[in-house]
Scaffold this motif. Sequence first.
Motif, PDB file in Angstrom:
ATOM      1  N   ASN A  68     -89.739 141.058  33.270  1.00 52.86           N
ATOM      2  CA  ASN A  68     -88.628 140.477  34.032  1.00 52.86           C
ATOM      3  C   ASN A  68     -87.663 141.553  34.512  1.00 52.86           C
ATOM      4  O   ASN A  68     -87.133 141.471  35.633  1.00 52.86           O
ATOM      5  CB  ASN A  68     -87.884 139.453  33.176  1.00 52.86           C
ATOM      6  CG  ASN A  68     -88.684 138.195  32.937  1.00 52.86           C
ATOM      7  OD1 ASN A  68     -89.485 137.801  33.780  1.00 52.86           O
ATOM      8  ND2 ASN A  68     -88.485 137.563  31.803  1.00 52.86           N
ATOM      9  N   LEU A  69     -87.420 142.547  33.665  1.00 47.33           N
ATOM     10  CA  LEU A  69     -86.478 143.603  34.034  1.00 47.33           C
ATOM     11  C   LEU A  69     -87.009 144.423  35.202  1.00 47.33           C
ATOM     12  O   LEU A  69     -86.274 144.718  36.154  1.00 47.33           O
ATOM     13  CB  LEU A  69     -86.221 144.506  32.820  1.00 47.33           C
ATOM     14  CG  LEU A  69     -85.233 145.657  33.017  1.00 47.33           C
ATOM     15  CD1 LEU A  69     -83.862 145.129  33.410  1.00 47.33           C
ATOM     16  CD2 LEU A  69     -85.138 146.502  31.751  1.00 47.33           C
ATOM     17  N   VAL A  70     -88.292 144.788  35.148  1.00 50.02           N
ATOM     18  CA  VAL A  70     -88.895 145.549  36.241  1.00 50.02           C
ATOM     19  C   VAL A  70     -88.827 144.750  37.542  1.00 50.02           C
ATOM     20  O   VAL A  70     -88.480 145.276  38.606  1.00 50.02           O
ATOM     21  CB  VAL A  70     -90.346 145.927  35.893  1.00 50.02           C
ATOM     22  CG1 VAL A  70     -91.071 146.486  37.116  1.00 50.02           C
ATOM     23  CG2 VAL A  70     -90.378 146.940  34.759  1.00 50.02           C
ATOM     24  N   ALA A  71     -89.155 143.445  37.444  1.00 51.70           N
ATOM     25  CA  ALA A  71     -89.126 142.598  38.643  1.00 51.70           C
ATOM     26  C   ALA A  71     -87.705 142.439  39.172  1.00 51.70           C
ATOM     27  O   ALA A  71     -87.489 142.435  40.396  1.00 51.70           O
ATOM     28  CB  ALA A  71     -89.726 141.226  38.318  1.00 51.70           C
ATOM     29  N   GLU A  72     -86.736 142.320  38.283  1.00 45.79           N
ATOM     30  CA  GLU A  72     -85.357 142.134  38.731  1.00 45.79           C
ATOM     31  C   GLU A  72     -84.810 143.400  39.385  1.00 45.79           C
ATOM     32  O   GLU A  72     -84.108 143.335  40.394  1.00 45.79           O
ATOM     33  CB  GLU A  72     -84.478 141.731  37.539  1.00 45.79           C
ATOM     34  CG  GLU A  72     -83.111 141.220  37.953  1.00 45.79           C
ATOM     35  CD  GLU A  72     -82.356 140.561  36.816  1.00 45.79           C
ATOM     36  OE1 GLU A  72     -81.259 140.052  37.055  1.00 45.79           O
ATOM     37  OE2 GLU A  72     -82.874 140.567  35.677  1.00 45.79           O
TER      38      GLU A  72
END
Length: 476
Positions: A180-184
């Motif tokens: 999720n962090l990479v995508a955000e």
Amino acid sequence: MFSYKNNLIIIGLVFLLLQSCVPTRNVREVKTQLPESYQLEQGDTITSAHKKWNDFFTDPQLHTLIEQALANNQELNIMLQQIAVSQNEIQARKGEYLPFVNLRAGAEVEKVGEFTRNGAVEENLNIREGDAFPDPLTNYQVGLFASWELDVWKKLRNSKKAAVMEYLATVEGKNFMVTNLVAEIAGSYYELLALDYELKIINQNLEIQGASLEIVKIQKQAARATELAVKRFEAEVYKNRSERYDIKQQIVEVENKINFLIGQQPTVVMRSNQDFIEIEIDSVSKGIPAQLLQYRPDIRQAELELAAAKLNVQVARANFYPSFGIRSGVGLEAFQPKFLTSTPSSLLYSLAGDVVSPLINRNAIKAAYHTANDRQLQAVFEYEKTILNAYIEVANKLSAIENLKKSYDLKIEQVKSLNESIDISNKLFQSARADYMEVLLTQRDALNAKTELVETRKNQLLTRVGIYKALGGGWN
């Protein structure tokens, strides 16, 4: 008089009676069936989920931001501490089914009443010829004492295995957070690039409108245009200037969002100066739905939590059975320190075994068992929900990729036509063959079309990020 054999038979019968009272509850198996392919298309097993994020994203500025986020993000660091807590829980439960050995050293003093049983004994007893019994009586002790619960029903071992599953589930939760962090980070980065390009479009449009305004003013002086035309052009210029500040504010907010994710104070975010519209969108390999069970961290987390819930049911069920314990000790004890080493007189040792089984008022044990079963069923539903949600996420993103591509191609043609219409309307206006409203509306339509084009391109990039996340990529 009962014999030893008869006693064993009675104990066995009592045990069988207790075991027959243990409740049983069956929880249905989880349903993990998935379609063989997405969108009724024949798929292959090549999936972009196996790609590392630094291979999936090629922008070096984006690489830097993601690396900073993985090192400094506070939420991720909090999750890492939660993993450490889960690992400590494994050690704690592992120690429960190993023997406990304690070193004990103590001293005590006791004064009893003369007319008590112990007092009467002390009054008439001498330790040695001519020596009176010490009053008050002291006692010194030092030794090793052990206790061990025999894990006959695997309650303690299952409890430790459940802790292992919960620890592994926490690790998968961390992986899902990384995804999720990479995508955000990637999504916010593309949003920032889109805002930069929108600001560039606004500035270009203001130059065109400024030139048109000057033409209208000249035509008014020559009595070929009215004050109304001047004011309408001026209003349009003021409107776009206002929108420019709105975009600048959005840029600041997105930059600060990225700064928060990478764990640093608000500052300018370095980004690529490549033309946003020219950013290439590489294709994504979707694989087959069954691979979601392998690559999606949230699915693996739900699976591990279900396994832990099943083990906890076994632990709760074992509480109905008798527990077996062994206690032993060896040491030295004397009423004076100088006699502690006088062995074997000061030597003490003990060995005892006990069996404890719940008999009456087992409501708490029953409630714990039913709770464990309810949580297992809850974990089954959670696992199925996670699988279904993952499949729907991928299906939605695959559909969005196709529709956005078609929409983008049409918007490209729209912008091309409107850019040409701006030149035509300006020439017609200068030759008095078109009124000022046609010029204004053409410029406004062109600006809206360019903004929508940027928005569509941004959505294409965000969808590519989303499909990578939905397939389970980004954590490795």
